[in-house]
Design an enzyme around this catalytic site. Structure first.
Site, mmCIF file in Angstrom:
data_model
loop_
_atom_site.group_PDB
_atom_site.id
_atom_site.type_symbol
_atom_site.label_atom_id
_atom_site.label_comp_id
_atom_site.label_asym_id
_atom_site.label_seq_id
_atom_site.Cartn_x
_atom_site.Cartn_y
_atom_site.Cartn_z
ATOM 1 N N PHE B 123 0.853 -1.177 0.000
ATOM 2 C CA PHE B 123 0.000 0.000 0.000
ATOM 3 C C PHE B 123 0.892 1.230 0.000
ATOM 4 C CE2 PHE B 123 -4.512 1.112 1.293
ATOM 5 C CZ PHE B 123 -5.094 0.163 0.494
ATOM 6 N N GLN B 236 -7.877 14.603 4.057
ATOM 7 C CA GLN B 236 -7.288 13.763 3.020
ATOM 8 C C GLN B 236 -8.233 13.609 1.831
ATOM 9 O OE1 GLN B 236 -6.511 9.261 3.445
ATOM 10 N NE2 GLN B 236 -4.492 10.209 3.399
ATOM 11 N N HIS B 238 -8.618 11.395 -1.147
ATOM 12 C CA HIS B 238 -8.109 10.127 -1.661
ATOM 13 C C HIS B 238 -7.898 10.289 -3.151
ATOM 14 C CE1 HIS B 238 -7.757 5.894 -2.636
ATOM 15 N NE2 HIS B 238 -7.771 5.584 -1.354
ATOM 16 N N LEU B 252 -15.247 5.406 -3.504
ATOM 17 C CA LEU B 252 -13.845 5.043 -3.370
ATOM 18 C C LEU B 252 -13.409 3.918 -4.305
ATOM 19 C CD1 LEU B 252 -11.354 5.687 -1.641
ATOM 20 C CD2 LEU B 252 -12.020 3.799 -0.160
ATOM 21 N N GLU B 255 -6.939 1.808 -2.802
ATOM 22 C CA GLU B 255 -5.520 1.903 -3.071
ATOM 23 C C GLU B 255 -4.938 0.516 -3.361
ATOM 24 O OE1 GLU B 255 -3.844 4.660 -0.378
ATOM 25 O OE2 GLU B 255 -1.841 3.829 -0.525
ATOM 26 N N HIS B 377 -11.977 12.105 1.664
ATOM 27 C CA HIS B 377 -11.965 10.762 2.221
ATOM 28 C C HIS B 377 -11.836 10.698 3.730
ATOM 29 C CE1 HIS B 377 -11.450 6.481 2.116
ATOM 30 N NE2 HIS B 377 -10.227 6.518 2.590
ATOM 31 N N ARG B 412 -2.660 10.745 6.367
ATOM 32 C CA ARG B 412 -2.738 9.360 6.842
ATOM 33 C C ARG B 412 -2.318 8.403 5.740
ATOM 34 N NH1 ARG B 412 -6.398 5.311 6.324
ATOM 35 N NH2 ARG B 412 -8.065 6.571 5.435
#
Lengths: 251, 600, 264
Positions: B123, B236, B238, B252, B255, B377, B412
């Site tokens: 990730f 954040q 995303h 979403l 990732e 996100h 994050r």
């Protein structure tokens, strides 16, 4: 932009009716989008339960043109503009208002399931499971608890009196996932027979038909549970187990 | 004290929110032998945690034995651009593996390695494959495991119940007032300790991966109760949300797609991320396609692909490509996994992504690239807590998960959220229970406070004339999207604050049709208060921080400033007005600082 | 957990269903096909003639156990013992209960006939016709749980039918292949597909195991049967058709209506 007639159930237990709303739908819209559009522009108090809008939380269950579906995963392209699209609440449970029902039945039944009881760990203190040991139950873990299987199951949908005894497909896949868990030591066949009343299921497979996650509820969970129950009174299996000295702990 | 107008429940500990953190807190508190009530806005098991896809970051070392908590700690701090509360990051990295194993003992079924241990995936920002996962539905596995473990622990669950205000007895919290969403009646919870686990604030933006629940309730409840909020400017975005069709914009795209081999490309077919490697990550990022491709199989001798830079970097890069006219037809960029992986591999590793694109966009991701773009996100900022106990600055109040601030600094890393929920959820439950056990004296609740909240709740129903709550919400989302988005400027932030003032005034006149029985219009109207409060906090903090760092990018201050790297922006209510201050970060001890000196 | 229903009443919607599609078509087709098959097979079983034409034996009469059989599966038939009625009536009646019971208790056929004949439910989200419902909890339906015994019997039949199909190469003038041979082999394959894709078979062969990694053979077996099991309904219908058509083919050849084409 196509304009649809949405025939939406409005009301409560005392009085309810289908009301027509004319709504425009853009490309790619799903039923839930159209319901939200009605809410934002024509009926601000239209009750609808939803969360993720991506088919992951299982909140927006309803019956669209008479078929149990997730509203967020039902595209408007499925329907014709010429005919009204009927949206009703899931009908197996008590109504709260409009499209929202009280699904606490399912949470109550879930509490009755005997939980996991682990084997002792490996000598190094860890647990090991192979992918092939869990492939089968990972399918059941895909369940998003939309309760469409519970809604469509005629055992309770059409026979309210069976709600006391019958746990429903959702519970059976949960039980199956525990029964087939490679680290579990509990025997739930008596639970399956007596408490969850698997015998009431006549495997007519509507639960499988409506499952938005495509879980093979009947073939992979309910029938194997029926077979495991049959093991418990199959003399051949009994003899074989005696011969091999196998025992399982009851729930 | 009994009042006929509302029901009362009394517990030692009340947990607000039943996602990963709330459930884990409730389980831990119950294990301490205190009485626990778990209150949630939705049905049990529907919280936003189910949306988490990729995995739980924990240095188990199952795939790469080189991995350990120090490496995870370092990755987390670097991902957060060193603004993290070091102690939280340390506890998180140290305790995450045990929390994951514990989840497995409670019935979670993670994908396996060949030798029967928990498989871990790559990730963004993580040096080694570190995320324990179940295909791309890890959050579902986690919440279901906690939920079914929890229902046997004697926890009282109050579903579809929204908390509107915390109550205080002097300095400390003493309860919470809310309403049942199904029938609209008011309910009072008396409690010695309260754990906030309400998640985030993403519903203040228009393009968001967050559900309707994410209205910043916990942030606002804490603020109104006198607690400090920190880092509220860090939001954040995303990098990969769906962009087409319009109705699914923002949903979403995990990732994990990039972790499993997906590449970002612009409309020229160019892997543009190689052009956006920041100085800070140059040493550990591959600068050519060959090395990046080799890295998937050999992490010892190759550097990580830039497709897996931390989210803030990738989101900015995508944004820049789109602005430069190299975007996809529907205003995104391409995310391509089909040309690297087989159809079987994709369907096995990313089943819900496959399903989601197939059903909602009519795109077969095993054959075609996806179109993706940034989506709101996660909020890094939140309630300021003590790292070890999760205690907020108000006695008796605890916070865990997204609602708590500090853990993730300015940005994050993917996968660190689920582990955060478990580590700090458990700590919050534990310390709330200990606090409740030590609690001396009688628990008193001022009936006047309860009545005042109850009156306030029904005002929008009684008003004649006034505005539709959906319209105000939509305008708020539009404002935040266009003025407090991924890239910010002083002028726009000031304009946002002016607009927010106007929206606050409009919200005071909001009118709701219909009655109290399951009325989403009413619920939306009530949620506006917290939504507006957190939006204002975010805009104010963003205006204050004159630098760019992590989830806060200022076009007018494009560089990271070391002076700003030493302070948090803190917000608190004093006599009804929002006060802002800069306060120094806790200082990292030398032995941890040493981890950042070594270079490899 | 706090149930807080406003009331226990369901949505006040009177209609038995709100479906707009042709949900009735499938159950109707099932009624048609199953009824035709039952009528034909009963007639064929009672006819007690035209079930054998060398070297083909109709599956309805296999294994031919009665002494009066035109074809003696085991080289010799049962002695014409104390049941004089056998021989007068039909040797098919000696054995047809076996496959019939297997199909009757089959998990797939149960679905098909509960839906189309029992109307419980006739289609998903369409209200049951009868008010009361006890499922498979009472006699006689509780006996459906003994499906596995019917499966054991069905396996024996597969052995006999395979033997018949092998014999179908043995023409009076020696080895040969006729269209009938191919028909009989196709029938055996489809019937085996149906029998070995059975849910009980899947359970007995491996489904009951909880830790597959410790029983690799059973796992492989279970895995293969699971793949077959996904097509159990298809095999159920195809084998139903093939068994009837095989009988029909042999019957027509035997009656001289058509001629069997010798291929080799």
């Amino acid at each position: 932009m196509p304009t649809f007639t949405m025939r939406i159930f409005r009301g409560d237990t005392a009085r309810g009716e289908f009301r027509d709303y004319r709504v425009e739908a853009e490309e790619g819209m799903v039923v839930l989008d159209v319901i939200h559009r009605v809410q934002a522009t024509q009926a601000p108090d239209l009750a609808v339960r939803w969360n993720c809008k991506a088919g992951k939380c299982g909140s927006c269950s309803a019956e669209v043109d008479g078929r149990p579906r997730l509203m967020c995963m039902t595209r408007m392209e499925l329907f014709s503009e010429r005919e009204p699209v009927t949206v009703a609440p899931i009908r197996a449970f008590p109504l709260i208002r409009d499209l929202v029902t009280d699904v606490s039945f399912n949470f109550e039944k879930a509490k009755t399931i005997p939980p996991l009881r682990l084997k002792p760990p490996e000598p190094d203190g860890t647990y090991r499971m192979m992918q092939e040991d869990i492939d089968r139950i990972q399918e059941f873990h895909k369940c998003i608890e939309c309760f469409l299987c519970q809604d469509v199951c005629h055992v309770i949908r059409d026979h309210e009196e069976n709600k006391r005894a019958f746990a429903g497909p959702r519970v059976f896949i949960k039980v199956a996932s525990l029964e087939m868990h490679p680290l579990d030591t509990r025997d739930r066949t008596e639970f399956v027979r007596a408490t969850a009343s698997v015998g009431l299921c006549n495997i007519t497979k509507c639960c499988t038909e409506v499952c938005p996650e495509g879980i093979h509820i009947t073939d992979n969970a309910i029938i194997p549970l029926k077979e495991r129950m049959a093991d418990s009174f199959d003399p051949i299996v009994w003899l074989l187990r005696k011969f091999r000295g196998q025992t399982t702990q009851p729930a | 004290m009994a009042n006929a107008d509302y029901e009362t429940h009394e517990h030692d500990v009340i947990v607000i929110g039943a996602g990963g953190a709330g459930l884990r807190a409730a389980i831990e508190a119950a294990a301490q032998g205190v009485s626990v009530g778990l209150v949630c806005k939705s049905l049990l098991g529907k919280a936003h945690t189910v949306m988490a896809e990729g995995g739980i970051a924990a240095a188990l070392g199952n795939v790469w034995p080189e991995d350990n908590w120090q490496v995870h700690f370092r990755d987390t701090m670097r991902g957060g651009k060193m603004l993290n509360n070091w102690r939280m990051a340390q506890l998180h990295a140290q305790e995450a593996p045990e929390r994951v194993l514990e989840l497995e003992r409670w019935g979670a079924l993670f994908d396996r390695t060949k030798d029967g241990r928990i498989l871990q995936r790559d990730f963004g920002g993580h040096r080694y494959a570190r995320l324990a996962h179940v295909g791309d539905r890890t959050g579902l596995e986690m919440i279901r495991t906690l939920q079914y473990h929890g229902i046997h622990q004697g926890i009282d669950v109050y579903m579809e119940c929204t908390i509107a205000r915390l109550l205080k007895d002097g300095e400390r919290v003493s309860g919470a007032v809310g309403y049942w969403r199904p029938h609209g009646k008011v309910v009072l919870f008396k409690a010695k300790a309260i754990v906030l686990a309400t998640g985030g604030i993403g519903k203040a933006w228009k393009i968001t991966s967050n559900s309707w629940e994410y209205t910043g309730d916990g942030h606002a409840l804490a603020l109104w109760a006198g607690a400090d909020l920190i880092d509220m400017e860090f939001v954040q975005f995303h990098p990969t949300g769906m962009v087409w069709p319009p109705s699914v914009r923002g949903i979403l795209v995990t990732e994990g797609v990039r972790g499993d081999g997906g590449m970002l490309k612009n409309n020229q077919g160019e892997r543009f991320m190689f052009n956006y490697i920041p100085e800070f990550f140059k040493g550990e990022t591959a600068d050519n396609e060959e090395e990046a491709d080799r890295w998937y199989d050999d992490k010892r001798n190759n550097r990580r692909t830039p497709d897996l830079l931390p989210r803030d970097e990738v989101a900015r890069a995508i944004n820049a490509e789109m602005k430069a006219g190299r975007g996809s037809p529907h205003g995104g960029v391409y995310l391509d996994i089909a040309s690297r992986r087989t159809a079987d591999y994709i369907r096995k590793r990313l089943p819900s992504m496959y399903h989601q694109f197939k059903e909602l966009a009519g795109v077969d991701i095993t054959k075609e690239p996806m179109e993706v773009g940034p989506t709101c996100h996660y909020v890094m900022g939140g309630v300021r807590v003590d790292a070890d106990s999760t205690a907020a600055t108000v006695p008796g109040l605890f916070a865990a998960g997204e609602v708590a601030g500090g853990m993730h600094g300015s940005n994050r890393l993917g996968g660190n959220s689920l582990s955060d929920l478990l580590v700090f959820g458990r700590r919050a439950g534990l310390h709330a229970a200990l606090y409740a056990k030590d609690f001396g004296g009688a628990l008193t609740v001022d009936a006047g406070q309860v009545d005042a909240v109850a009156r306030e709740l029904v005002e929008p129903l009684a008003r004649v004339g006034g505005e539709n709550p959906y319209a105000i919400q939509a305008d708020l989302q539009e404002t935040m999207q266009s003025l407090v988005g991924l890239i910010r400027t002083e002028r726009e932030l000031e304009e946002a604050l002016r607009k927010l003032e106007a929206l606050k005034a409009r919200a005071k006149r909001v009118r709701v049709e219909g009655g109290r029985t399951y009325n989403p219009g009413w619920h939306t109207a009530l949620d506006l208060r917290s939504l507006l409060a957190v939006a204002e906090c975010c805009a104010l903090a963003a205006l204050e921080r004159k630098e760019s760092r992590g989830g806060h990018t200022r076009d007018d201050h494009p560089y990271t400033d070391d002076q700003w790297g030493k302070v948090n922006v803190v917000l608190r209510l004093k006599n009804g007005t929002l006060q802002l201050s800069r306060e120094p970060l806790p200082e990292m001890p030398g032995e941890l600082r040493a981890l950042f000196q070594e270079r490899k | 957990m706090n149930g807080h229903a406003v009331s226990q009443a369901r949505p006040p919607i009177a209609a038995a269903h709100l479906r707009k599609d042709t949900w009735w078509a499938l159950p109707l087709a099932v009624v048609g096909v199953l009824t035709s098959f039952i009528v034909y097979s009963t007639w064929a079983a009672l006819q007690n003639a035209h079930y054998f034409v060398a070297p083909y034996l109709s599956p309805f009469y296999s294994p031919c156990l009665s002494k009066s059989c035109l074809h003696l599966t085991l080289g010799r038939g049962l002695p014409e013992f104390t049941v004089p009625i056998i021989g007068v009536v039909s040797p098919a009646l000696l054995i047809l209960w076996g496959p019939a019971l297997f199909r009757l208790t089959c998990y797939y056929y149960r679905k098909a006939y509960y839906r189309s004949f029992w109307l419980a439910p006739v289609a998903c989200a369409v209200r049951d016709v009868k008010a009361g419902y006890t499922g498979e909890t009472r006699f006689p339906l509780i006996l459906q749980n003994f499906h596995r015994y019917a499966w054991y019997v069905a396996v024996v039949f597969i052995v006999f039918l395979t033997w018949d199909a092998i014999l179908a190469f043995r023409f009076p003038d020696g080895f040969g292949i006729g269209v009938g041979t191919l028909v009989m082999w196709l029938n055996v394959i489809l019937l085996a597909g149906y029998t070995f894709s059975c849910h009980s078979c899947r359970h007995i062969c491996g489904g009951h195991v909880d830790v597959f990694s410790k029983s690799p053979t059973r796992y492989t077996l279970w895995h293969v049967i699971s793949r077959l099991n996904e097509r159990h309904p298809m095999y159920a219908w195809l084998s139903l058709g093939s068994v009837g058509l095989t009988d029909l083919y042999i019957r027509l050849v035997s009656m001289g209506v058509i001629r069997d084409l010798r291929l080799l």
